[in-house]
Structures are given as structure tokens and as C-alpha cells.
Design a protein around this motif. Structure first.
Motif, PDB file in Angstrom:
ATOM      1  N   UNK A  90       7.032  -1.531  -3.761  1.00  0.00           N
ATOM      2  CA  UNK A  90       7.508  -0.978  -5.040  1.00  0.00           C
ATOM      3  C   UNK A  90       6.372  -0.841  -6.046  1.00  0.00           C
ATOM      4  N   UNK A  91       5.563  -1.873  -6.162  1.00  0.00           N
ATOM      5  CA  UNK A  91       4.456  -1.816  -7.110  1.00  0.00           C
ATOM      6  C   UNK A  91       3.394  -0.804  -6.683  1.00  0.00           C
ATOM      7  N   UNK A  92       3.126  -0.754  -5.390  1.00  0.00           N
ATOM      8  CA  UNK A  92       2.125   0.201  -4.901  1.00  0.00           C
ATOM      9  C   UNK A  92       2.645   1.625  -5.091  1.00  0.00           C
ATOM     10  N   UNK A  93       3.929   1.790  -4.844  1.00  0.00           N
ATOM     11  CA  UNK A  93       4.582   3.091  -4.979  1.00  0.00           C
ATOM     12  C   UNK A  93       4.433   3.617  -6.403  1.00  0.00           C
ATOM     13  N   UNK A  94       4.675   2.736  -7.334  1.00  0.00           N
ATOM     14  CA  UNK A  94       4.622   3.107  -8.743  1.00  0.00           C
ATOM     15  C   UNK A  94       3.218   3.562  -9.141  1.00  0.00           C
ATOM     16  N   UNK A 136      -4.714   9.882  -3.285  1.00  0.00           N
ATOM     17  CA  UNK A 136      -4.886   8.649  -4.049  1.00  0.00           C
ATOM     18  C   UNK A 136      -4.133   7.505  -3.371  1.00  0.00           C
ATOM     19  N   UNK A 137      -4.812   6.417  -3.081  1.00  0.00           N
ATOM     20  CA  UNK A 137      -4.167   5.281  -2.434  1.00  0.00           C
ATOM     21  C   UNK A 137      -4.124   4.109  -3.401  1.00  0.00           C
ATOM     22  N   UNK A 138      -3.006   3.429  -3.432  1.00  0.00           N
ATOM     23  CA  UNK A 138      -2.851   2.270  -4.310  1.00  0.00           C
ATOM     24  C   UNK A 138      -2.694   1.009  -3.474  1.00  0.00           C
ATOM     25  N   UNK A 139      -3.357  -0.033  -3.897  1.00  0.00           N
ATOM     26  CA  UNK A 139      -3.265  -1.328  -3.208  1.00  0.00           C
ATOM     27  C   UNK A 139      -2.923  -2.381  -4.256  1.00  0.00           C
ATOM     28  N   UNK A 140      -1.945  -3.209  -3.961  1.00  0.00           N
ATOM     29  CA  UNK A 140      -1.565  -4.266  -4.890  1.00  0.00           C
ATOM     30  C   UNK A 140      -1.546  -5.583  -4.130  1.00  0.00           C
ATOM     31  N   UNK A 178       0.820  -1.212   0.000  1.00  0.00           N
ATOM     32  CA  UNK A 178       0.000   0.000   0.000  1.00  0.00           C
ATOM     33  C   UNK A 178       0.850   1.257   0.000  1.00  0.00           C
ATOM     34  N   UNK A 179       0.401   2.260  -0.762  1.00  0.00           N
ATOM     35  CA  UNK A 179       1.090   3.535  -0.749  1.00  0.00           C
ATOM     36  C   UNK A 179       0.115   4.639  -1.161  1.00  0.00           C
ATOM     37  N   UNK A 180       0.493   5.864  -0.841  1.00  0.00           N
ATOM     38  CA  UNK A 180      -0.370   7.007  -1.132  1.00  0.00           C
ATOM     39  C   UNK A 180       0.327   8.068  -1.960  1.00  0.00           C
TER      40      UNK A 180
END
Length: 228
Positions: A215-219, A58-62, A46-48
Motif C-alpha cells: 500500500x505504501x509503495x503503491x502510493x 519509477x519504482x518505489x521501495x518502502x 515495492x511497486x512501479x
DNA sequence: GCGACAG
DNA sequence: ATCTTGTCGC
């Protein structure tokens, strides 16, 4: 699914002292013993990131396969930003969006990696720990910089570590994830021990500085072409 | 009073 | 975090 804390994320009213007091209470609920599914089947990162000059969070979840580290699912949540960045209170600003992103996943991961600190925090409740207590999910914090604490320089080899110490407590591990790169700061969030956290991050490393989940969430969280 | 200060 | 291109180094 473990119960979430009803008062874990109140609306921001500008009261810094109250927020800090809440962190101290929530920190007592952090579980620092290993308590996650074995074998691990799915992991999540997870990253924002921010859009519209910060107006939108915007938050990303992978979701990833724990064995192959291949992404199984990718989700992005957007909400109106509710609070400014205040060192030490990051989770109150970013957690709302992260919880939205978690809700978009089709299944709950066995272990979560959050960009930021776990217990390596002034009151031992960094965003990864707050996320863990709020959701009941096992979590680990992976940060790029120290917020609090001191440490010696870890060795130059991938896997070399040094303890992060604050006020006499070991609160995390500084880990060289890649040669010639600044080390990462790894600390348990919830239901993961101080001793296990570095190894769990290590098993998610390929040839980049960041472990795959983060890394993937960051991207996804910070890609310009993902903005609209 | 002077720095330090996740993202 | 974000504003932003090229560039030095492995």
C-alpha cells in the motif's frame, strides 16, 4: 547476501519466445520452502509507476518495521522505460527499476512484498518470483487481479480464502483482505511457501485492502505530486 | 477461430 | 499502468 542470477535480466530485444524460455529456466530456481529470518525484523514493499506518458519508469521501495508496520525508509528510483507491457512478461519491463530502488535502501529487508504475482503465472515466474530469484531475497506477490488460474469466490470475511488453481497446480491464494472489497491474489515469490504466504500478508493488513508494504509503495509509485 | 490477459 | 471529477455507498 545471496548471489544474483547473472542472466536473470537480459536486455530486451523483442524476442518473446526467448523471454518465455528464460522464465521457464529461472522458474526452476524458485525456492518454495520457508527460508526467511525469524523473527522478521524488517519488511519492504515495492511497486512501479510511469511518468512522461510511459517514457520513464519509477519504482518505489518502502522499508518497514515488521512489528509496528511503520515505514522506516522510503526510496524512489527512475530509469528510462526499456520495454512495452506484454502480459506474462511484466517482470522484464519493471524489474530493472525495482532493482535500482532496492539498491537505494540502506539495508536488505527480511521479506519483500511486490505488487504483482509470484508463482501465480503461466510459467510460474511472476515479477515477485523473478525479483526473488534475481536478488536472493524472500518474496511474496500481492496482485489485485488474476493473471492465470481459476478459483471459487472466497467468503465475505477478512481472512477468508480460496485456492487459485491452474492446470492442476495450486499456484496461489485468493484472499479477502477487507469486507466488500475484491479479494487479493497472493502467491509466493521466493523462499516462502504456498501455505505461509497468506498469513504473512494478513499480518500486514490494517484497515485497507492492501497490506502496508504494498500500500505504501503503491502510493509513492503513482502519486501525481511525486512526478517531476 | 474466440476470449483472456499482473502492471 | 495511465488519461481524469465527481459521486454513490458504507
Amino acid at each position: 547476501m545471496r548471489p544474483s542470477q547473472i542472466e536473470a535480466l537480459p536486455d530486451w530485444d523483442g524476442d518473446v519466445a526467448a523471454a518465455r524460455a528464460l522464465q521457464q529456466r529461472l522458474a526452476r530456481q524458485v525456492e518454495l520452502r520457508d527460508d526467511f529470518a525469524l523473527p522478521l525484523r524488517t519488511l519492504a514493499g515495492f511497486d512501479v509507476g510511469f511518468e512522461d506518458a510511459g517514457a520513464t519508469t519509477r519504482a518505489a521501495a518502502v522499508l518497514l518495521d515488521a512489528d509496528t508496520l511503520q515505514p522506516l525508509e522510503t526510496r524512489i528510483a527512475r530509469i528510462a522505460t526499456r520495454m512495452p507491457y506484454i502480459p506474462g512478461l511484466l517482470s522484464f519491463r519493471e524489474l530493472p527499476a525495482l532493482l535500482e530502488a532496492l539498491a537505494l535502501l540502506s539495508r536488505r529487508p527480511d521479506l519483500v512484498f511486490v505488487d504483482g504475482h509470484g508463482i501465480a503465472h503461466p510459467r510460474r515466474l511472476g515479477i515477485a518470483a523473478h525479483f526473488g530469484v534475481a536478488t536472493g531475497l524472500p518474496s511474496i506477490g500481492v496482485a489485485k487481479k488474476v493473471l492465470v488460474g481459476h478459483h471459487v469466490e472466497p467468503g465475505p470475511q477478512r481472512g477468508d480464502v480460496a485456492a487459485l488453481v491452474d492446470r492442476g497446480d495450486i499456484i496461489g491464494t485468493v484472499l479477502r483482505s477487507k469486507p466488500r472489497c475484491r479479494p487479493l491474489v497472493v502467491s509466493p515469490g521466493h523462499r516462502v511457501s504456498l501455505a505461509s504466504a497468506p498469513g504473512l500478508v494478513l499480518r500486514c493488513l490494517t484497515h485497507y485492502r492492501l497490506p502496508e508494504p504494498t500500500r505504501l509503495a503503491d502510493r509513492l509509485a503513482s502519486r501525481r505530486d511525486e512526478r517531476r
